[in-house]
Design an enzyme around this catalytic site. Structure first.
Site: not given
Length: 269
Positions: A41, A99
């Site tokens: 992110y 992730h």
């Protein structure tokens, strides 16, 4: 028994710079205590700043981050997590997730799960888990570290993609589910069925959907840049849907996947 992962948190996907700082600050002021971020992110340092500035005690917070695919090798995972901790200004996250599975299986599941378990042993994370896995990959992760070690599986899950096969499997293994994209990028907010329930319950469509997911036992991590939405979403925790309303939302499933990055996504169940 209450699950160690709070049922309600704040997501930070796609939020950067001052936008994410404001969102996290507002969230913490309103009472959010779980903050979900990820290496990819690019906002861990901003999240760390917002947390530091908030004055909320670290022990009151539950911070989740996710290890990016480039850092899955046994030599890279722990150094990358230490880098995340420095950005987040904390000595330990509460939950560290893989992730996405390693593209093309370049890094074996046993290797990155072993490294993640080692990160937990070293005290860098309180809990470990995975994200965006299919049943086959989940079985490999369980074979590597044991189902009891996997605190959560985070997946796209909303009224249009209810992922029942995967959630039935994880539930059978005692692995908790965190739903991301619970509002389907906002698409589900305009659904007539949801709107009808919202009107009947004097709630917002977002509150109805979030309550539905939590009632199924999933944790939710909606994000918002608007304080009034952050505040409204929190109230979903007080909404209890009837069996009939739950069944109406269950009927909306159409296997509509919104997150399916080529080269990254596994063969979904």
């Amino acid at each position: 028994m209450q699950h160690p992962i709070p049922a309600f948190g704040l997501g930070t996907f796609r939020l950067q710079g001052q936008t994410v700082i404001d969102s996290v600050r507002n969230g913490l002021e309103l009472g959010y205590r779980l903050i979900d971020t990820a290496q990819i992110y690019g906002n861990e340092a901003d999240v760390g700043q917002a947390i530091a500035d908030s004055g909320v005690a670290r022990q009151s917070l539950f911070i989740t981050t996710k290890i990016w695919t480039e850092n899955l090798g046994a030599d890279k995972l722990i150094p990358s997590l230490k880098d995340s901790l420095a950005k987040l200004r904390t000595e330990q996250v509460n939950l560290a997730l893989i992730h996405w599975p390693s593209p093309g299986g370049a890094v074996p599941v046993a290797e990155f799960m072993g490294a993640l378990a080692e990160a937990k042993t070293q005290g860098l994370t309180q809990h470990i888990g995975v994200s965006n896995f299919n049943i086959d990959l989940l079985q490999q992760a369980i074979a590597a570290v044991g189902a009891a070690a996997i605190a959560s599986h985070q997946i796209e899950l909303h009224p249009y993609l209810q992922n029942r096969k995967v959630t039935a499997f994880t539930q059978s293994q005692g692995i908790h589910t965190t739903s991301y994209m619970t509002l389907a990028y906002g698409k589900a907010l305009a659904d007539p069925v949801v709107a009808q329930i919202a009107q009947a319950r004097q709630a917002t469509p977002a509150q109805v959907i979030l309550a539905w997911a939590m009632q199924l036992g999933y944790a939710v991590i909606p994000s918002s840049t608007r304080r009034e939405n952050l505040e409204g979403n929190l109230l979903a925790q007080q909404l209890r849907l009837t069996d009939a309303e739950m069944a109406q939302i269950a009927a909306l499933d159409r296997n509509e996947r919104l997150v399916d990055p080529q080269g990254l996504a596994p063969a979904w169940d």
